[in-house]
Design an enzyme around this catalytic site. Structure first.
Site, mmCIF file in Angstrom:
data_model
loop_
_atom_site.group_PDB
_atom_site.id
_atom_site.type_symbol
_atom_site.label_atom_id
_atom_site.label_comp_id
_atom_site.label_asym_id
_atom_site.label_seq_id
_atom_site.Cartn_x
_atom_site.Cartn_y
_atom_site.Cartn_z
ATOM 1 N N ILE A 183 0.896 -1.329 -0.077
ATOM 2 C CA ILE A 183 -0.029 -0.114 -0.009
ATOM 3 C C ILE A 183 0.562 1.189 0.020
ATOM 4 C CG2 ILE A 183 -1.823 1.268 1.048
ATOM 5 C CD1 ILE A 183 -2.775 -1.302 2.320
ATOM 6 N N GLU A 230 4.360 -7.437 2.926
ATOM 7 C CA GLU A 230 4.629 -8.651 4.194
ATOM 8 C C GLU A 230 4.058 -8.149 5.339
ATOM 9 O OE1 GLU A 230 6.562 -7.620 1.429
ATOM 10 O OE2 GLU A 230 8.316 -8.717 1.712
ATOM 11 N N CYS A 241 12.268 -7.011 2.115
ATOM 12 C CA CYS A 241 13.167 -6.039 2.305
ATOM 13 C C CYS A 241 13.590 -6.105 3.755
ATOM 14 C CB CYS A 241 12.513 -4.676 2.063
ATOM 15 S SG CYS A 241 11.438 -4.186 3.303
HETATM 16 N N1 THU Z 1 7.643 -4.000 -1.483
HETATM 17 C C1 THU Z 1 7.000 -4.965 -0.698
HETATM 18 O O1 THU Z 1 5.662 -5.020 -0.704
HETATM 19 N N2 THU Z 1 7.829 -5.846 0.169
HETATM 20 C C2 THU Z 1 9.205 -6.029 0.020
HETATM 21 O O2 THU Z 1 9.731 -6.703 0.477
HETATM 22 C C3 THU Z 1 9.716 -5.068 -1.029
HETATM 23 C C4 THU Z 1 9.235 -4.001 -1.669
HETATM 24 C C5 THU Z 1 7.087 -2.803 -2.158
HETATM 25 C C6 THU Z 1 7.279 -1.516 -1.569
HETATM 26 C C7 THU Z 1 6.896 -0.609 -2.647
HETATM 27 O O3 THU Z 1 5.312 -0.373 -2.820
HETATM 28 C C8 THU Z 1 7.147 -1.617 -3.966
HETATM 29 O O4 THU Z 1 7.436 -2.824 -3.526
HETATM 30 C C9 THU Z 1 8.473 -0.997 -4.782
HETATM 31 O O5 THU Z 1 9.385 -0.672 -3.727
#
Ligand code: THU
Length: 134
Positions: free
Chosen positions: A49, A61, A91
């Site tokens: 989001i 996550e 991440c």
């Molecule tokens: N993102 C995630 O939802 N999970 C991760 O582990 C890495 C990044 C999302 C955050 C953002 O909305 C998009 O990926 C690009 O970074």
């Protein structure tokens, strides 16, 4: 190890893929889905989001895990992460968020066509945690 049977891992990964359909990611255009499996077999899903103030964005996550915890489900078995790319894994912020709830939580993600399983401890060794402060 605590890894899931391949079919169960794939099923959870498919749940994460469906969750990604609800993404709110107008800024990155990078949909992510996550599916949390509790030790008693419940599944909670989340998606990324985003926000016009970029740093306020929350990863899939943390949404899925927050959903599980806020619903009274703190015993977490596994988390699958999906994105429409060859490789994705949580991440650094999400690794720290996840390890709060158990070193042995299994993380399921795709890496170069393969479905990988690693414990969160394998992904975040020498971490700072409540054990550090004990
Ligand atoms: N993102 C995630 O939802 N999970 C991760 O582990 C890495 C990044 C999302 C955050 C953002 O909305 C998009 O990926 C690009 O970074």
């Amino acid at each position: 190890m605590n890894y899931l049977p391949e079919s169960a891992a794939f099923k959870l990964f498919e749940e994460a893929k469906v969750a990604a359909e609800n993404t709110y990611s107008p800024y990155s255009g990078f949909p992510v889905g996550a599916a949390v499996l509790t030790k008693d077999g419940k599944i909670f899903c989340g998606t990324n989001i985003e926000n016009a103030s970029y740093s306020v964005t929350i990863c899939a996550e943390r949404i899925a895990l927050g959903y599980a915890i806020a619903s009274g489900n703190i015993q977490i078995k596994a988390i699958a992460i999906y994105s429409n790319t060859d490789s994705i894994s949580p991440c650094g912020t999400c690794r720290q968020f996840i390890i709060e709830f158990g070193n042995d939580i299994v993380i399921i993600f795709r890496h170069e066509q393969e479905l990988i399983q690693k414990t969160i401890h394998e992904l975040l060794p020498f971490c700072f945690s409540k054990e550090t402060m004990a």
